[in-house]
Design an enzyme around this catalytic site. Sequence first.
Site, short mmCIF file in Angstrom:
data_model
loop_
_atom_site.label_atom_id
_atom_site.label_comp_id
_atom_site.label_asym_id
_atom_site.label_seq_id
_atom_site.Cartn_x
_atom_site.Cartn_y
_atom_site.Cartn_z
N LYS A 104 0.89 -1.17 0.00
CA LYS A 104 0.00 0.00 0.00
C LYS A 104 0.92 1.21 0.00
O LYS A 104 1.55 1.52 1.00
CB LYS A 104 -0.91 0.01 1.23
CG LYS A 104 -1.78 1.26 1.26
CD LYS A 104 -2.56 1.42 2.54
CE LYS A 104 -3.09 2.86 2.62
NZ LYS A 104 -3.72 3.14 3.91
N GLY A 165 -8.09 9.25 9.44
CA GLY A 165 -8.47 9.37 10.85
C GLY A 165 -9.44 10.50 11.15
O GLY A 165 -9.78 10.75 12.30
N ALA A 191 -9.56 5.86 3.84
CA ALA A 191 -9.38 7.01 4.73
C ALA A 191 -10.63 7.86 4.90
O ALA A 191 -11.33 8.18 3.94
CB ALA A 191 -8.23 7.92 4.26
N GLY A 192 -10.87 8.19 6.13
CA GLY A 192 -11.94 9.12 6.49
C GLY A 192 -13.30 8.48 6.71
O GLY A 192 -14.25 9.16 7.09
N ASN A 213 -9.85 1.76 9.31
CA ASN A 213 -9.00 1.49 10.46
C ASN A 213 -9.53 2.22 11.70
O ASN A 213 -10.11 1.63 12.61
CB ASN A 213 -7.56 1.89 10.15
CG ASN A 213 -6.55 1.44 11.21
OD1 ASN A 213 -5.38 1.34 10.93
ND2 ASN A 213 -6.97 1.15 12.43
N THR A 214 -9.37 3.55 11.71
CA THR A 214 -9.67 4.32 12.93
C THR A 214 -11.07 4.05 13.48
O THR A 214 -11.23 3.81 14.68
CB THR A 214 -9.52 5.83 12.64
OG1 THR A 214 -8.18 6.07 12.19
CG2 THR A 214 -9.80 6.66 13.88
#
Lengths: 262, 69
Positions: A104, A165, A191-192, A213-214
Amino acid sequence: MLPSNQPLIIAGRVLCSRLILGTGKFSSPQAMRDALECSGAELVTVALRRADLSGRKDPFANILEFIDAKKYLLLPNTSGAMNAEEAVRLSHLAVAAGLPKWVKLEIHPDPRYLLPDPVETLKAAELLVKEGFTVLPYINADPVLARRLQDVGTAAVMPLGSPIGSNRGIQTRDQIHIIIEQATVPVVVDAGLGAPSHASEAMEMGADAVLVNTAIAVAHEPNRMALAFKLAVEAGRVAYESGLASSQPTASATSPLTAFLG
Amino acid sequence: MENMTVIANGREVQVGLPCSLEEFLVAQALRPRSVVVEHNGEAVAPSEFATRKVKAGDRLEIVKIVAGG
């Protein structure tokens, strides 16, 4: 019989889950392992960092002991790389560590917004593709860059919904639509994505997968949040494959409107 | 035993000669199987740690796999 979703294929690898999970920010490696299980993900990101030479004990020291390499395909990221050269070096180290020749690719020198550097990303992608890496570049939602990357042979493109995040969901909707429309490789919204509805939205738009993830790692109950994202991704994909109804400004009756009281 | 200086993760580190990469890592209290090393710009697989010699002035980047998104 229940209809099943089409599998995701990245560089010839068949993945039944369209949810890719990041392993950062969990409260413990055990919590990460359990959430991974609940998410149903098959592709999982890890990172590389300088080892601590001070001799201090690190509870996350042996993250690979908590990820069954037979069950999950590990996707090392190049987070921390400030330019193409560092990203390529990190990729070589990942291979030396015995990880798959998948990467990645992420190069984000600015720590405030962690926005990816498009010039360095394209440069690194070209080098890594030539070396035989399966490259999944993390990019801003730039349709021109996405096209350039798929043209040099990346295995996917990974446009951001909003900064890493930030949990702000898909703020780049119009650009992602264009990226999906012109894509010849899988599009992974990365992301986001802060809520399952954001993931569902990406899948309904026709994204091939999402990376989360977050939102899972910092949830009060990561296992249940992982499940929520799994279901949301499946729902969004089924909806996309089923063909969403078009929207219109006026009502369209669902019941007969013929008069019956005279 | 003669000492030499190498640059490991950006810091000067003193080690005794002769020294293999594996011996160097053990001297830094690292388990050789838990890290991967870039030796003068070249990624080195753990299987080569025992035979790869470290010389004065060498630059080492010692990294490990960690959690990340």
